[in-house]
Every structure is written in C-alpha cells, then in structure tokens.
Design a protein around this motif. Structure first.
Motif, PDB file in Angstrom:
ATOM      1  N   ASN A   1       0.819  -1.227   0.000  1.00 21.18           N
ATOM      2  CA  ASN A   1       0.000   0.000   0.000  1.00 21.18           C
ATOM      3  C   ASN A   1       0.845   1.266   0.000  1.00 21.18           C
ATOM      4  OD1 ASN A   1      -2.554  -1.316  -0.008  1.00 21.18           O
ATOM      5  ND2 ASN A   1      -2.236  -1.802   2.151  1.00 21.18           N
ATOM      6  N   GLY A   2       1.969   1.216  -0.686  1.00 23.50           N
ATOM      7  CA  GLY A   2       2.822   2.386  -0.830  1.00 23.50           C
ATOM      8  C   GLY A   2       3.718   2.677   0.358  1.00 23.50           C
ATOM      9  N   VAL A   3       3.670   1.833   1.389  1.00 19.53           N
ATOM     10  CA  VAL A   3       4.582   2.028   2.530  1.00 19.53           C
ATOM     11  C   VAL A   3       6.016   1.792   2.066  1.00 19.53           C
ATOM     12  CG1 VAL A   3       5.221   1.216   4.834  1.00 19.53           C
ATOM     13  CG2 VAL A   3       2.804   1.441   4.214  1.00 19.53           C
ATOM     14  N   LEU A   4       6.185   0.771   1.230  1.00 20.64           N
ATOM     15  CA  LEU A   4       7.459   0.536   0.553  1.00 20.64           C
ATOM     16  C   LEU A   4       7.211   0.804  -0.925  1.00 20.64           C
ATOM     17  CD1 LEU A   4       8.603  -2.842   2.163  1.00 20.64           C
ATOM     18  CD2 LEU A   4       8.980  -0.512   2.992  1.00 20.64           C
TER      19      LEU A   4
ATOM     20  N   ARG B   1      15.266  -1.078  -6.460  1.00 19.45           N
ATOM     21  CA  ARG B   1      15.485  -0.668  -5.077  1.00 19.45           C
ATOM     22  C   ARG B   1      14.151  -0.441  -4.387  1.00 19.45           C
ATOM     23  NH1 ARG B   1      18.027   5.384  -5.970  1.00 19.45           N
ATOM     24  NH2 ARG B   1      16.033   6.456  -6.195  1.00 19.45           N
ATOM     25  N   ILE B   2      14.210  -0.474  -3.076  1.00 21.32           N
ATOM     26  CA  ILE B   2      13.042  -0.211  -2.244  1.00 21.32           C
ATOM     27  C   ILE B   2      13.273   1.123  -1.555  1.00 21.32           C
ATOM     28  CG2 ILE B   2      11.666  -0.973  -0.275  1.00 21.32           C
ATOM     29  CD1 ILE B   2      12.719  -3.852  -0.892  1.00 21.32           C
ATOM     30  N   THR B   3      12.328   2.033  -1.719  1.00 20.62           N
ATOM     31  CA  THR B   3      12.389   3.324  -1.050  1.00 20.62           C
ATOM     32  C   THR B   3      11.303   3.340   0.023  1.00 20.62           C
ATOM     33  OG1 THR B   3      13.202   4.403  -3.041  1.00 20.62           O
ATOM     34  CG2 THR B   3      12.233   5.824  -1.379  1.00 20.62           C
ATOM     35  N   VAL B   4      11.651   3.892   1.199  1.00 21.27           N
ATOM     36  CA  VAL B   4      10.716   3.943   2.319  1.00 21.27           C
ATOM     37  C   VAL B   4      10.469   5.409   2.674  1.00 21.27           C
ATOM     38  CG1 VAL B   4      10.169   3.010   4.593  1.00 21.27           C
ATOM     39  CG2 VAL B   4      11.829   1.815   3.134  1.00 21.27           C
ATOM     40  N   PRO B   5       9.410   5.998   2.138  1.00 14.79           N
ATOM     41  CA  PRO B   5       9.134   7.414   2.403  1.00 14.79           C
ATOM     42  C   PRO B   5       9.048   7.759   3.896  1.00 14.79           C
ATOM     43  CG  PRO B   5       7.758   6.641   0.607  1.00 14.79           C
ATOM     44  CD  PRO B   5       8.443   5.435   1.185  1.00 14.79           C
ATOM     45  N   ALA B   6       8.435   6.869   4.706  1.00  9.56           N
ATOM     46  CA  ALA B   6       8.269   7.149   6.131  1.00  9.56           C
ATOM     47  C   ALA B   6       9.586   7.174   6.901  1.00  9.56           C
ATOM     48  CB  ALA B   6       7.325   6.118   6.762  1.00  9.56           C
ATOM     49  N   LEU B   7      10.636   6.646   6.308  1.00 11.21           N
ATOM     50  CA  LEU B   7      11.958   6.630   6.948  1.00 11.21           C
ATOM     51  C   LEU B   7      12.897   7.606   6.260  1.00 11.21           C
ATOM     52  CD1 LEU B   7      12.399   2.780   7.520  1.00 11.21           C
ATOM     53  CD2 LEU B   7      11.587   4.504   9.149  1.00 11.21           C
ATOM     54  N   GLY B   8      12.375   8.772   5.912  1.00  8.25           N
ATOM     55  CA  GLY B   8      13.203   9.792   5.270  1.00  8.25           C
ATOM     56  C   GLY B   8      13.684   9.377   3.895  1.00  8.25           C
ATOM     57  N   TYR B   9      12.867   8.597   3.199  1.00 12.52           N
ATOM     58  CA  TYR B   9      13.193   8.102   1.861  1.00 12.52           C
ATOM     59  C   TYR B   9      14.449   7.227   1.858  1.00 12.52           C
ATOM     60  CZ  TYR B   9       9.372  10.838   0.180  1.00 12.52           C
ATOM     61  OH  TYR B   9       8.111  11.330  -0.027  1.00 12.52           O
ATOM     62  N   TYR B  10      14.549   6.404   2.903  1.00 10.94           N
ATOM     63  CA  TYR B  10      15.620   5.410   2.968  1.00 10.94           C
ATOM     64  C   TYR B  10      15.544   4.522   1.732  1.00 10.94           C
ATOM     65  CZ  TYR B  10      18.198   1.255   4.312  1.00 10.94           C
ATOM     66  OH  TYR B  10      19.070   0.202   4.320  1.00 10.94           O
ATOM     67  N   ILE B  11      16.699   4.138   1.189  1.00 12.49           N
ATOM     68  CA  ILE B  11      16.770   3.307  -0.021  1.00 12.49           C
ATOM     69  C   ILE B  11      17.539   2.026   0.279  1.00 12.49           C
ATOM     70  CG2 ILE B  11      17.714   3.134  -2.362  1.00 12.49           C
ATOM     71  CD1 ILE B  11      17.308   6.184  -2.572  1.00 12.49           C
TER      72      ILE B  11
ATOM     73  N   ALA C   1       8.034  -2.840   9.420  1.00 13.59           N
ATOM     74  CA  ALA C   1       7.866  -2.617  10.862  1.00 13.59           C
ATOM     75  C   ALA C   1       8.346  -1.225  11.257  1.00 13.59           C
ATOM     76  CB  ALA C   1       8.627  -3.687  11.643  1.00 13.59           C
ATOM     77  N   GLN C   2       9.518  -0.837  10.767  1.00 10.71           N
ATOM     78  CA  GLN C   2      10.058   0.480  11.119  1.00 10.71           C
ATOM     79  C   GLN C   2       9.207   1.604  10.528  1.00 10.71           C
ATOM     80  OE1 GLN C   2      14.532   0.686  11.142  1.00 10.71           O
ATOM     81  NE2 GLN C   2      14.222  -1.310  10.152  1.00 10.71           N
ATOM     82  N   ALA C   3       8.729   1.411   9.316  1.00 15.13           N
ATOM     83  CA  ALA C   3       7.890   2.429   8.683  1.00 15.13           C
ATOM     84  C   ALA C   3       6.570   2.574   9.424  1.00 15.13           C
ATOM     85  CB  ALA C   3       7.650   2.076   7.217  1.00 15.13           C
ATOM     86  N   SER C   4       5.983   1.451   9.890  1.00 15.55           N
ATOM     87  CA  SER C   4       4.700   1.559  10.582  1.00 15.55           C
ATOM     88  C   SER C   4       4.849   2.271  11.921  1.00 15.55           C
ATOM     89  CB  SER C   4       4.007   0.228  10.739  1.00 15.55           C
ATOM     90  OG  SER C   4       4.847  -0.777  11.127  1.00 15.55           O
TER      91      SER C   4
END
Length: 135
Positions: A37-40, A60-70, A126-129
C-alpha cells in the motif's frame, strides 16, 4: 530545393521487446508498491554505458516514512543490441547469467522471494509503521 524523403524505411518494434528485462523489473517494483500500500515503494533506476552499449537497471526499495531510505535489491545489465543474456547481481553480490526470459524470471523469483529479502522487507515495514503511527 529537393524534397526530403525517408531513408529509414519501415520501422517496427521488435517482438521480443515484450519480454524486455527492464519492463519485467518495473512490473515487480509495482507489485511491491501495491502489496505494501505504498509504505514501501519499488523503483527501477536506469542507466546506459555508451562505451560498451550496456543497459543497466537497479531495483530498489524506497521507504518514504523513513526519510526516503533506499535499499538496493539487485542490479541487472544487458546488451542494448541483444537484450539477452541479462546479468543479475543480487544485493549479496551473487551473479547470475540468464540466457532468456524464463531463466531471468526464475532468478528474479529466487532473489525476490529469498529469506534475506523477505526479512529486509519485514524490517522496513515494521520500522515504517512505527513512524507512520507517530505522525
């Protein structure tokens, strides 16, 4: 002045373009984004080496909730003129040579469904949630 004319002849897209490695990688990136659902966010970053006519893509996987961690999952390289063979290099630096689309999809499936990648995805989710709940 003489009238211009087309010297290229008729140009048709090659049928094997339907199985182009970049397209398949992009589809997998989109599946990840939808499944989480766009979390990753699955992304494909492209590049070309004009020196040796090699096309490359990074999944690559980008995580917007973690400051756009890649997190870089894998990289592919293939010759622009032939499309196959495609070289797949995993995040663990494992290297695979795929001669056709069937081998390529088999290798992608092996890497993307590996315990290592599943573990990374679980940790990132888990970290993003935690971050999303604190907003």
């Amino acid at each position: 002045m003489p009238q211009s004319r087309n010297l290229w002849g008729e140009i048709n897209a090659a049928q094997e373009m339907l199985d182009i490695p970049q397209k398949i990688l992009k589809e997998q990136a989109d599946f990840l984004t939808k499944q989480t659902n766009g979390v990753l966010v699955g992304e494909v970053v492209k590049g070309v080496s004009s020196k040796n006519n090699i096309f490359s893509c990074h999944l690559r996987i980008t995580v917007p909730a973690l400051g756009y961690y890649i997190y870089n999952v894998l990289k592919i390289n293939y010759p622009i003129e032939e499309i196959y063979p495609v070289t797949v290099i995993s995040d663990q630096e494992e290297k695979y040579e795929c001669q056709d689309v069937d081998e390529y999809e088999e290798v992608l499936g092996k890497i993307l469904s590996s315990e290592q990648i599943k573990h990374i995805i679980s940790l990132l989710l888990a970290q993003a949630s935690v971050e999303l709940k604190s907003i």
